[in-house]
Design a protein around this motif. Structure first.
Motif, mmCIF file in Angstrom:
data_model
loop_
_atom_site.group_PDB
_atom_site.id
_atom_site.type_symbol
_atom_site.label_atom_id
_atom_site.label_comp_id
_atom_site.label_asym_id
_atom_site.label_seq_id
_atom_site.Cartn_x
_atom_site.Cartn_y
_atom_site.Cartn_z
ATOM 1 N N VAL A 228 62.611 37.765 7.117
ATOM 2 C CA VAL A 228 61.545 38.282 7.975
ATOM 3 C C VAL A 228 60.960 39.515 7.279
ATOM 4 O O VAL A 228 61.685 40.464 6.981
ATOM 5 C CB VAL A 228 62.063 38.659 9.377
ATOM 6 C CG1 VAL A 228 60.972 39.365 10.179
ATOM 7 C CG2 VAL A 228 62.554 37.415 10.115
ATOM 8 N N VAL A 229 59.671 39.478 6.997
ATOM 9 C CA VAL A 229 59.013 40.594 6.319
ATOM 10 C C VAL A 229 58.456 41.564 7.350
ATOM 11 O O VAL A 229 57.788 41.157 8.309
ATOM 12 C CB VAL A 229 57.877 40.081 5.403
ATOM 13 C CG1 VAL A 229 57.030 41.236 4.893
ATOM 14 C CG2 VAL A 229 58.461 39.297 4.233
ATOM 15 N N LEU A 230 58.738 42.839 7.154
ATOM 16 C CA LEU A 230 58.223 43.909 8.006
ATOM 17 C C LEU A 230 57.269 44.725 7.152
ATOM 18 O O LEU A 230 57.679 45.315 6.143
ATOM 19 C CB LEU A 230 59.377 44.775 8.522
ATOM 20 C CG LEU A 230 59.060 45.868 9.533
ATOM 21 C CD1 LEU A 230 58.470 45.283 10.805
ATOM 22 C CD2 LEU A 230 60.318 46.668 9.859
ATOM 23 N N ALA B 88 63.460 32.847 13.545
ATOM 24 C CA ALA B 88 63.919 32.470 12.207
ATOM 25 C C ALA B 88 65.232 31.717 12.265
ATOM 26 O O ALA B 88 65.404 30.682 11.609
ATOM 27 C CB ALA B 88 64.063 33.722 11.340
ATOM 28 N N ILE B 89 66.167 32.218 13.058
ATOM 29 C CA ILE B 89 67.486 31.600 13.115
ATOM 30 C C ILE B 89 67.427 30.233 13.808
ATOM 31 O O ILE B 89 68.324 29.398 13.645
ATOM 32 C CB ILE B 89 68.494 32.540 13.838
ATOM 33 C CG1 ILE B 89 69.910 32.293 13.304
ATOM 34 C CG2 ILE B 89 68.407 32.396 15.329
ATOM 35 C CD1 ILE B 89 70.118 32.718 11.878
ATOM 36 N N LEU C 146 55.563 31.404 0.222
ATOM 37 C CA LEU C 146 56.843 31.647 -0.444
ATOM 38 C C LEU C 146 58.009 31.125 0.382
ATOM 39 O O LEU C 146 59.087 30.861 -0.139
ATOM 40 C CB LEU C 146 57.039 33.146 -0.700
ATOM 41 C CG LEU C 146 56.187 33.781 -1.804
ATOM 42 C CD1 LEU C 146 56.487 35.266 -1.908
ATOM 43 C CD2 LEU C 146 56.435 33.105 -3.144
ATOM 44 N N GLY C 147 57.794 30.998 1.708
ATOM 45 C CA GLY C 147 58.836 30.444 2.562
ATOM 46 C C GLY C 147 59.477 31.428 3.520
ATOM 47 O O GLY C 147 60.553 31.140 4.055
ATOM 48 N N VAL C 148 58.850 32.602 3.750
ATOM 49 C CA VAL C 148 59.449 33.539 4.708
ATOM 50 C C VAL C 148 59.378 32.947 6.106
ATOM 51 O O VAL C 148 58.489 32.152 6.429
ATOM 52 C CB VAL C 148 58.749 34.922 4.669
ATOM 53 C CG1 VAL C 148 58.781 35.506 3.267
ATOM 54 C CG2 VAL C 148 57.321 34.836 5.186
ATOM 55 N N SER C 149 60.317 33.332 6.945
ATOM 56 C CA SER C 149 60.404 32.786 8.302
ATOM 57 C C SER C 149 59.619 33.595 9.323
ATOM 58 O O SER C 149 59.398 33.126 10.443
ATOM 59 C CB SER C 149 61.873 32.719 8.750
ATOM 60 O OG SER C 149 62.597 31.822 7.940
ATOM 61 N N GLY C 150 59.223 34.800 8.955
ATOM 62 C CA GLY C 150 58.477 35.630 9.888
ATOM 63 C C GLY C 150 57.810 36.789 9.192
ATOM 64 O O GLY C 150 58.291 37.272 8.167
ATOM 65 N N ILE C 151 56.692 37.217 9.733
ATOM 66 C CA ILE C 151 56.003 38.424 9.257
ATOM 67 C C ILE C 151 55.679 39.269 10.476
ATOM 68 O O ILE C 151 55.015 38.800 11.409
ATOM 69 C CB ILE C 151 54.708 38.095 8.499
ATOM 70 C CG1 ILE C 151 54.941 37.049 7.411
ATOM 71 C CG2 ILE C 151 54.131 39.371 7.885
ATOM 72 C CD1 ILE C 151 53.661 36.619 6.694
ATOM 73 N N TYR D 251 57.534 32.857 12.654
ATOM 74 C CA TYR D 251 57.004 33.804 13.635
ATOM 75 C C TYR D 251 55.995 34.733 12.972
ATOM 76 O O TYR D 251 56.259 35.301 11.906
ATOM 77 C CB TYR D 251 58.144 34.634 14.233
ATOM 78 C CG TYR D 251 57.685 35.634 15.276
ATOM 79 C CD1 TYR D 251 57.685 35.312 16.626
ATOM 80 C CD2 TYR D 251 57.249 36.908 14.896
ATOM 81 C CE1 TYR D 251 57.272 36.223 17.584
ATOM 82 C CE2 TYR D 251 56.830 37.827 15.849
ATOM 83 C CZ TYR D 251 56.841 37.476 17.196
ATOM 84 O OH TYR D 251 56.424 38.388 18.124
ATOM 85 N N LEU D 252 54.849 34.915 13.620
ATOM 86 C CA LEU D 252 53.846 35.887 13.193
ATOM 87 C C LEU D 252 53.560 36.822 14.359
ATOM 88 O O LEU D 252 53.251 36.372 15.465
ATOM 89 C CB LEU D 252 52.544 35.183 12.779
ATOM 90 C CG LEU D 252 52.644 34.123 11.667
ATOM 91 C CD1 LEU D 252 51.278 33.491 11.430
ATOM 92 C CD2 LEU D 252 53.178 34.737 10.388
#
Length: 225
Positions: free
Chosen positions: A97-99, A136-137, A114-119, A142-143
């Protein structure tokens, strides 16, 4: 008893093991305190840079990485994107998850590819981060609200994970934004100029980049230029 199957109720009560990575101490501490208040979340490590994050992942079981992308990278790099790309190509790997505070549509689109699950944008509500980890889990993407608005400004909003860059495409992309011409990349990588051009165009398409200016702007935001 060892070997007994875990039912759905037990699975839902298991802790979500999280590592928090951000080079700003105040942000990292704030995020950790927020997540520690969530019953299902267990903080198993914190990192101020990519090197520390890599070491933690080698030594700690982790379900979700919450990471900024502007913190110091490895090998003199100034961002964590290259490391996350390698992490997300491994099997198995934790969710990411990117913050961030970045609001550039192409940049955000690239992270999804790239495949991140959330931003989650740092300007969104605190609960957005917890929602992102839960999504994500569960296998979702999620955005947060600010991110959705930013991506919505793009003429063609991307489909999450529609096209992850191959290792060769990423290699060509990095060399190109560092200033090498197509024929120079071809010589260095011992490929034909036509192959390099095709891989460059494919990388741009997957990242949602239409012009050279888009490419340069994207590379600048992730610290490659």
């Amino acid at each position: 008893m060892q070997g007994m199957p875990v039912d759905k109720t037990t699975k839902m009560t298991q802790k979500i093991r999280v590592i928090v990575a951000d080079d700003h101490d105040c942000v990292r501490v704030g995020v950790i305190r927020l997540l520690q208040a969530a019953p299902r979340i267990e903080i198993v490590g914190e990192a101020p840079d990519t090197q520390t994050l890599a070491e933690l992942l080698d030594t700690h079981a982790c379900d979700v990485v919450v990471s900024d992308i502007g913190m110091p990278g490895m090998d003199g790099a100034s961002n964590v994107v290259s490391f996350l790309r390698r992490l997300l190509r491994a099997r198995p790997h934790p969710c990411v998850v990117v913050l961030t505070m970045i609001c550039h549509a192409h940049m955000l689109s690239g992270l999804l590819h790239l495949g991140v699950s959330g931003i989650v944008d740092k300007r969104d509500t605190a609960t957005s981060l917890i929602d992102a980890i839960e999504a994500a889990i569960s296998g979702g993407v999620y955005l947060s609200d600010w991110v959705r608005v930013a991506i919505g400004t793009s003429d063609a909003p991307p489909q999450p994970r529609a096209g992850v860059l191959s290792a060769r495409e990423w290699e060509v992309f990095q060399l190109y934004v560092q200033g090498l011409a197509v024929h120079e990349i071809a010589t260095r990588l011992q490929r034909s100029g036509k192959t390099i051009s095709t891989q460059k165009r494919s990388a741009m398409r997957k990242l949602g980049l239409e012009t050279e200016n888009d490419l340069i702007d994207y590379a600048r935001q992730i610290g490659l230029a």
